[in-house]
Design a protein around this motif. Structure first.
Motif: not given
Length: 892
Positions: A403-416
């Motif tokens: 029941s959720t959406y998760q941001i893809s890993k390549r986008i999470r990796d650029v955000c600290m």
């Protein structure tokens, strides 16, 4: 339907019943959302509600768009309140219930319902979020959101908006819900104030309507508290500061007070002093207030025009200026749960893809809330984000997990993501873009200027600043200039010096509270001190406290008769410029002597004259130096001896005696003047030397200032680098924690697999029938003791050998090879394969083989073979056949 109309009329008539309480004009509206299992929850809730709470109720249910709804008729049986279908332009009234119609979207504006046909765009319909968001915008603090039974996560974003505007949020307790998906999603999002069963929600709504925060308390009482409220407010902020090491005195006073009033309503507390006492006893209440004050609310691609300007104007210039650096650095302060940071990351990634650029993207996202930062790092959001994120972006940058959406890993990796307090922590540096939306609106103008100075320092010379629509840079107008006519986009202006780096306070040390908000209260007077003060005023001589340069530091007593400041000169506290004529020489000489000898000097008979009279005084100069003083100080006391006037005979005799000694006085005067002249010359010489020394010191000071400037620059760069490293460390720490979880799960899986293998090995060894496990190349991996015992083979001779080579190739049987290599791969199962073979040394044996191919094992596609020795049975059958044949022959 007529029945419901009659109830409506009865209800309208009941408004004129004597003694009925008056409702405030700004009554609350409760938006109630549900899906599967909602009818039972609706019925239980409104059945427990009194008919005169003063609240209007709007029910938003997931309905079948192809059928008419019987919900209004069903609910009308459970309540005395009128139950109506939501119609276009219907004005909402208190103590009425409005029910959404099928195949529609419902919103509210200015207290009037707006009904629109549902859009069929392939996305999941989120009617609860749509209505609750509009309710939050329309009613602000008078909005109430309630989520009942249902699946998925509709309503989460709506509750979050209501809480951000100061409204109240409820969720049905999962244990009492027929389907707990929607309540669980709202609770997990951290935007719920009350978790109760439907009857409990009804009781709490009735209780809340008695609280001033909900029933129409005048805003002046909140924004202009009494002295007692101000003291309690000071205590509340001090408790927050001690517990959370955050100073909220720089927030806008009205916002702070309304958030405190909201928490008081939640806890059913009437006064701020009671609330301060409650916070001392309940640390969890301090945490809840802290999270409320941070107002963590945002959404994906909020203010879409901002992202159009980002792609059209900002990114092309940033990419052009990147040059050989080939890096784009972005800072998102006040990132909340990460939607804005991820939106910017997606927009920049799309832009770079269209340009074929390979620039390194780094986004530093910070917030004061540790809970918000943790959720941002996880990057999981409810399905209702479909309303803000297009289907192409959902497919490209998100993965659906339940029941959720998760941001893809390549986008999470650029955000600290990291915790960061804009008011005390050092800034980042060398940023191409800073996006700080809807943060400054909650700050006072003084802190706004400080933060804008911080942003100016953090940006590159060609950097850009994006603010919210309600924000501007007027608090620091010289630092930025407008770069777009419609959007709050600003470019950095050079200031010409490094004064734009703000002083960083130590976290946890409060700045001075605003006087209006936190008035100072003088302590009760000490009777002993008051008595000493009165005695000193009545009986002690007047005087001055001066430093070695004769600058007046304190006055004591009535010194007016001895002062005559020159009106035509600039205002000064220099004693020599303020005393009356004829007094200055004696005074200067006494101070000089006391300073040189470091002893008490007393001069008597000093004459002070004004226009109408003359008086004789004694001057006493007392050198002293308190422990805190950095220079010698002098106490000058003036004691009145006798007035000089023509009105009294005694005065005339005194003057005659003075005339007799006139010659003596003249000689003393000449000597005094000579002494003063020498003192002045010495002073002038000393001043010349001091001037020379001062010039040398000034030159050295300029050199030191230059060095200090370089050190300050280095320090600032180190602070920014340290902040960046700290953010990276936090991000890596979070990722290490995730890896630890994965390792733990892997270890558990390995243990489970090992246990399973031990279990299977135990079963294989226990079975008395020969069993064999081959790999995909038909090599023997495992065999039980029954196999080795029957065929007289040692494990070393069989394991890791081809099955056909075991026992001098006695298993190299053409029919068996055909079955295992050709038939088994196609059918996956080989059943009742019979063969007879003479095995050395056990002789002729009749065997039945059953085989199965097992896929996905740790050794690949394994083959499991069971071997049944049916030799005895075959021999028995042969013997029986012979006996039957003999019996028949004899019978004939």
């Amino acid at each position: 339907m007529p029945k419901r109309s009659q109830r409506s009329n009865d209800k309208l008539k009941s408004d004129q019943i004597p003694g009925r309480r008056e409702r405030p004009t700004a009554f609350p509206i409760a938006g109630i959302g549900a899906s599967a299992g909602g009818l039972e929850a609706f019925t239980e809730l409104i059945g427990a509600l009194p008919a005169n709470t003063g609240i209007a109720y709007v029910l938003v249910q997931h309905l079948d768009p192809r059928h008419e709804s019987a919900l209004p008729n069903l609910l009308a049986r459970a309540t005395k309140m009128p139950v109506l279908e939501a119609r276009q332009n219907a004005r909402v009234l208190p103590d009425h219930i409005y029910v959404i119609r099928p195949n529609t979207s419902l919103t509210i504006s200015d207290g009037v319902l707006r009904v629109a046909t549902r859009k069929l765009n392939g996305r999941q319909h989120m009617p609860i979020d749509i209505f609750l968001r509009s309710l939050a915008e329309d009613k602000k603090t008078a909005s109430i959101g309630i989520i009942l039974s249902g699946t998925a996560s509709d309503g989460v974003l709506g509750l979050r908006s209501i809480k951000a505007e100061g409204g109240l949020a409820f969720a049905q307790s999962p244990a009492s819900a027929k389907f707990d998906g929607m309540p669980q999603s709202a609770i997990a999002a951290g935007c719920v104030d009350f978790v109760l069963p439907p009857k409990g929600i009804a009781q709490e709504l009735t209780r809340i309507m008695r609280h001033p925060y909900v029933n129409g308390r005048p805003s002046e009482e909140i924004e202009n508290p009494s002295d007692g409220d101000a003291r309690a407010l000071n205590e509340i902020l001090a408790i927050l500061q001690r517990s959370k090491r955050t100073d909220f005195s720089h927030y806008r006073i009205s916002t702070v007070q309304r958030r405190i009033a909201r928490r008081m309503a939640v806890h059913d507390i009437q006064t701020r002093q009671e609330f301060a006492n409650h916070l001392r006893r309940h640390p969890e209440a301090v945490e809840a207030l802290f999270q409320d004050l941070l107002i963590c609310v945002t959404s994906f691609f909020r203010e879409p025009d901002k992202y159009k300007v980002l792609v059209r104007r900002i990114l092309p210039k940033i990419l052009k200026d990147a040059g050989a650096v080939n890096s784009i650095r972005v800072w998102v302060p006040g990132c909340s749960t990460g939607e804005e940071a991820y939106s910017i990351a997606i927009a920049i990634t799309e832009f770079l893809a269209t340009k074929g650029a390979t620039s390194l993207l780094q986004i530093f996202a910070t917030d004061l809330s540790d809970q918000a930062v943790q959720k941002a790092r996880e990057g999981k959001y409810p399905l209702s984000i479909e309303a803000d994120v297009g289907p192409e972006r959902l497919k490209r940058f998100f993965s659906k997990r339940g029941s959720t959406y998760q941001i893809s890993k390549r986008i999470r990796d650029v955000c600290m993501f990291a915790e960061h307090d804009l008011t005390v922590d050092p800034p980042f540096s060398n940023m191409d873009l800073i996006s700080c939306c809807n943060v400054l609106i909650y700050m006072s103008p003084i802190i706004q200027r400080k933060i804008l100075g911080l942003f100016h320092y953090a940006l590159k010379p060609s950097g850009f600043l994006i603010l919210g629509k309600a924000e501007s840079t007027t608090a620091f107008p010289n630092a930025f200039e407008r770069a777009d006519r419609k959007q709050p986009l600003y470019s950095k202006k050079p200031l010409g010096d490094r004064a734009d780096f703000p002083a960083v306070a130590q976290r946890g040390i409060p700045e001075k509270m605003p006087q209006k908000m936190l008035p100072e209260f003088a302590p009760a007077a000490d009777p002993d001190k008051e008595m000493d003060r009165m005695i000193l005023e009545r009986y002690s001589p007047p005087g001055f406290m001066v430093n070695e340069h004769l600058q007046i530091l304190r006055f004591r007593g009535n010194v007016g008769p001895y002062l005559d400041p020159k009106r035509e000169e600039e205002a000064s506290l220099n004693l020599m410029k303020m005393v009356r004529p004829g007094f200055a020489f004696e005074l200067r000489a006494a101070v000089h002597h006391a300073k040189a000898k470091n002893t008490v000097v007393r001069r008597e008979g000093v004459r002070i004259a004004d226009r109408s009279s003359a008086r004789l005084v004694a001057i006493e100069v007392i050198p002293f130096g308190p422990h805190q003083a950095r220079e010698p100080l002098f106490l000058i006391l003036i004691e009145e001896l006798a007035p000089v006037s023509g009105a009294h005979a005694g005065d005339r005799k005194h003057l005659q005696k003075g005339n007799n000694n006139l010659a003596t006085l003249k000689r003393e005067l000449v000597a005094t003047k000579a002494y003063l002249h020498s003192v002045i010359e010495e002073q002038e010489a000393s001043n010349e030397e001091l001037k020379s020394v001062s010039e040398e010191i000034q030159a050295r000071n300029e050199e030191l200032q230059s060095s200090n400037e370089e050190l300050e620059t280095t320090k600032e760069e180190l602070q920014s680098a340290n902040e960046e490293l700290s953010t990276l460390n936090d991000t890596l720490g979070a990722r290490n924690a995730d890896l630890d979880k994965l390792n733990l799960e892997l270890d558990r899986s390995l243990h489970s697999a090992r246990d399973a293998r031990h279990f299977s090995d135990a079963i294989i060894e226990t079975v008395s029938q020969p069993l064999v496990v081959l790999d995909s190349d038909l090599r023997l991996i495992k065999a039980n003791r029954a196999f080795y015992r029957l065929f007289s083979i040692r494990p070393a001779e069989a394991e890791n050998h081809l099955f056909y080579e075991i026992g001098n190739r006695q298993w190299d049987i053409p029919e068996l090879r055909h079955a295992l290599e050709d038939i088994l791969p196609l059918q996956q199962v080989l059943a009742d394969f019979s063969l007879e073979k003479t095995f050395d040394p056990i002789g002729l044996r009749s065997l039945v083989l059953n085989a199965r191919r097992l896929q996905g094992t740790e050794i690949g596609n394994a083959i499991f073979i069971s071997i049944e020795d049916v030799t005895e049975r075959k021999n028995f059958e042969r013997e029986r056949a012979k006996l039957e044949s003999l019996h028949l022959e004899r019978a004939e």
